[in-house]
Design an enzyme around this catalytic site. Structure first.
Site, PDB file in Angstrom:
ATOM      1  CG  ASP A   1      53.302  28.422   2.757  1.00 23.41           C
ATOM      2  OD1 ASP A   1      53.668  28.582   3.936  1.00 23.41           O
ATOM      3  OD2 ASP A   1      52.291  27.779   2.442  1.00 23.41           O
TER       4      ASP A   1
ATOM      5  CG  HIS B   1      52.837  21.669   5.144  1.00 18.24           C
ATOM      6  ND1 HIS B   1      51.547  22.118   4.964  1.00 18.24           N
ATOM      7  CD2 HIS B   1      53.440  22.551   5.982  1.00 18.24           C
ATOM      8  CE1 HIS B   1      51.372  23.215   5.673  1.00 18.24           C
ATOM      9  NE2 HIS B   1      52.497  23.510   6.297  1.00 18.24           N
TER      10      HIS B   1
END
Length: 212
Positions: free
Chosen positions: A116, A34
């Site tokens: 993702d 992230h």
């Protein structure tokens, strides 16, 4: 691996598509994707012994989808192809033709591959959105998650269309991806019931590029 495969089979038996993630493994990395771009810095022997078996069991169990991680895995780019080290700078698994080819050809996965979220730091700090989706599509990815910003979702769709129109991506590659996404929809998605009068029925804002 066996427990995960059993869980996926149970979900899918009840009509819920299961997704194995984060291929090829994100457990032994030191960075959160992230925030930044991590590296899975192991050779193929270690990957085949530790990281990959859960995905192999999931594929053998008929899992509907696999999510490719924003993780560098240099072994796919070099060692898996008989080279001591990558001949080019590695790409994340979500953009890597060797990593996705291993999943499809060595493991025999025939379902949908998705990335993702492309708004994660692992991508935004190192690649343009256009490069991420174009390289991913060329690698064999079928679906691209852009989870937060509508303008970026549209940018991703336009990037794919432009790449195909320019010949940068073969139309056959796009159509193969569309076919896998359509097969996923056919197996697990039921049409929404018609809205009752007064329930706010209106045009849908969900766009699926290339799919009916």
């Amino acid at each position: 691996g066996a427990a995960g495969a059993a869980f996926a089979r149970a979900m899918q038996a009840r009509g819920v598509a299961a997704c194995a993630k984060h291929y090829p493994g994100h457990g032994d990395t030191a960075v959160d994707s992230h925030v930044e771009l991590p590296t899975l810095d192991h050779g193929m022997r270690r990957l085949q012994e530790v990281e990959l078996p859960p995905f192999e069991r999931a594929v053998e169990g008929g899992v509907a989808a696999v999510l490719a991680a924003h993780v560098l895995a240099p072994a796919f780019e070099g060692e898996a192809r008989g080279e001591p080290k990558p001949s080019t700078k590695p790409l994340p698994a979500s953009m890597s033709a060797p990593a996705i080819s291993y999943l499809r050809e060595r493991m025999g996965f025939r379902g949908a591959v998705l990335t993702d979220d492309l708004e994660m730091g692992a991508i935004t700090k190192h690649y343009t959105l256009r490069r991420a989706v174009v390289e991913g599509l060329k690698a064999g990815v079928d679906m691209f998650l852009v989870c937060h910003t509508e303008s970026k979702q549209l940018e991703a769709i336009e990037a794919i269309a432009e790449a195909v129109e320019a010949g940068e991506v073969d139309e056959a590659t796009l159509l193969a991806a569309v076919a896998r996404v359509d097969a996923l929809h056919a197996a697990y998605v039921e049409p929404a019931p018609p809205a009752e009068e007064g329930e706010g029925a209106g045009p849908s804002r969900l766009w699926v590029c290339g799919s009916d």
